[in-house]
Design a protein around this motif. Sequence first.
Motif, mmCIF file in Angstrom:
data_model
loop_
_atom_site.group_PDB
_atom_site.id
_atom_site.type_symbol
_atom_site.label_atom_id
_atom_site.label_comp_id
_atom_site.label_asym_id
_atom_site.label_seq_id
_atom_site.Cartn_x
_atom_site.Cartn_y
_atom_site.Cartn_z
ATOM 1 N N SER A 133 -1.516 6.919 1.380
ATOM 2 C CA SER A 133 -2.880 6.568 1.007
ATOM 3 C C SER A 133 -3.065 5.064 1.237
ATOM 4 C CB SER A 133 -3.134 6.936 -0.461
ATOM 5 O OG SER A 133 -4.479 6.771 -0.801
ATOM 6 N N LYS A 158 0.844 -1.202 0.000
ATOM 7 C CA LYS A 158 0.000 0.000 0.000
ATOM 8 C C LYS A 158 0.879 1.252 0.000
ATOM 9 C CE LYS A 158 -3.741 -2.497 0.659
ATOM 10 N NZ LYS A 158 -4.737 -2.684 -0.343
ATOM 11 N N TRP A 159 0.314 2.323 -0.476
ATOM 12 C CA TRP A 159 0.996 3.614 -0.411
ATOM 13 C C TRP A 159 0.969 4.109 1.032
ATOM 14 C CZ3 TRP A 159 3.677 5.063 -4.507
ATOM 15 C CH2 TRP A 159 3.292 4.641 -5.768
ATOM 16 N N SER A 160 2.083 4.639 1.524
ATOM 17 C CA SER A 160 2.142 5.106 2.914
ATOM 18 C C SER A 160 1.223 6.305 3.143
ATOM 19 C CB SER A 160 3.575 5.464 3.300
ATOM 20 O OG SER A 160 4.063 6.500 2.471
ATOM 21 N N SER A 196 -2.474 1.233 -8.595
ATOM 22 C CA SER A 196 -2.067 2.466 -9.275
ATOM 23 C C SER A 196 -1.375 2.163 -10.594
ATOM 24 C CB SER A 196 -1.147 3.285 -8.374
ATOM 25 O OG SER A 196 -1.827 3.690 -7.215
ATOM 26 N N LEU A 204 -5.225 8.854 -6.018
ATOM 27 C CA LEU A 204 -4.666 8.463 -4.715
ATOM 28 C C LEU A 204 -5.014 9.449 -3.600
ATOM 29 C CD1 LEU A 204 -1.050 7.374 -5.682
ATOM 30 C CD2 LEU A 204 -2.859 5.904 -4.794
ATOM 31 N N SER A 252 -3.484 0.540 -3.355
ATOM 32 C CA SER A 252 -2.300 -0.302 -3.536
ATOM 33 C C SER A 252 -1.425 0.205 -4.677
ATOM 34 C CB SER A 252 -2.709 -1.748 -3.807
ATOM 35 O OG SER A 252 -3.288 -1.867 -5.089
ATOM 36 N N VAL A 253 -0.152 -0.126 -4.593
ATOM 37 C CA VAL A 253 0.803 0.228 -5.645
ATOM 38 C C VAL A 253 0.416 -0.479 -6.942
ATOM 39 C CG1 VAL A 253 3.224 0.104 -6.341
ATOM 40 C CG2 VAL A 253 2.637 0.657 -3.964
#
Length: 90
Positions: free
Chosen positions: A10, A6-8, A18, A65, A14-15
């Motif tokens: 958001s 996951k993005w820190s 995206s 995001l 998930s990466v």
Amino acid sequence: RWGKAKWSFSPNKSVVGSLAFVAGAFTMSELLLTWFTHLGCLSVDPLGSAWKVLAISVGCAFVELMPLGDDNVSVPLTAAVLTALLFGAG
């Protein structure tokens, strides 16, 4: 399961999600540009403007995001603004 990273900033996004967003937006946009150019509706070189389409796709993924309200409004608005800036409004 896909999308564990996951993005820190958001954590609900998930990466992989995206990256899929960018890949899907870029691919469909290039296909539509090619089709509309072939039909004579546009006079754009789809391959020559691929970097612009990629920049728009990445910009839209970034906006998606962010917790900026309804992304069903913010993402298309971002796409429209970036398209006008990169391709010209006329």
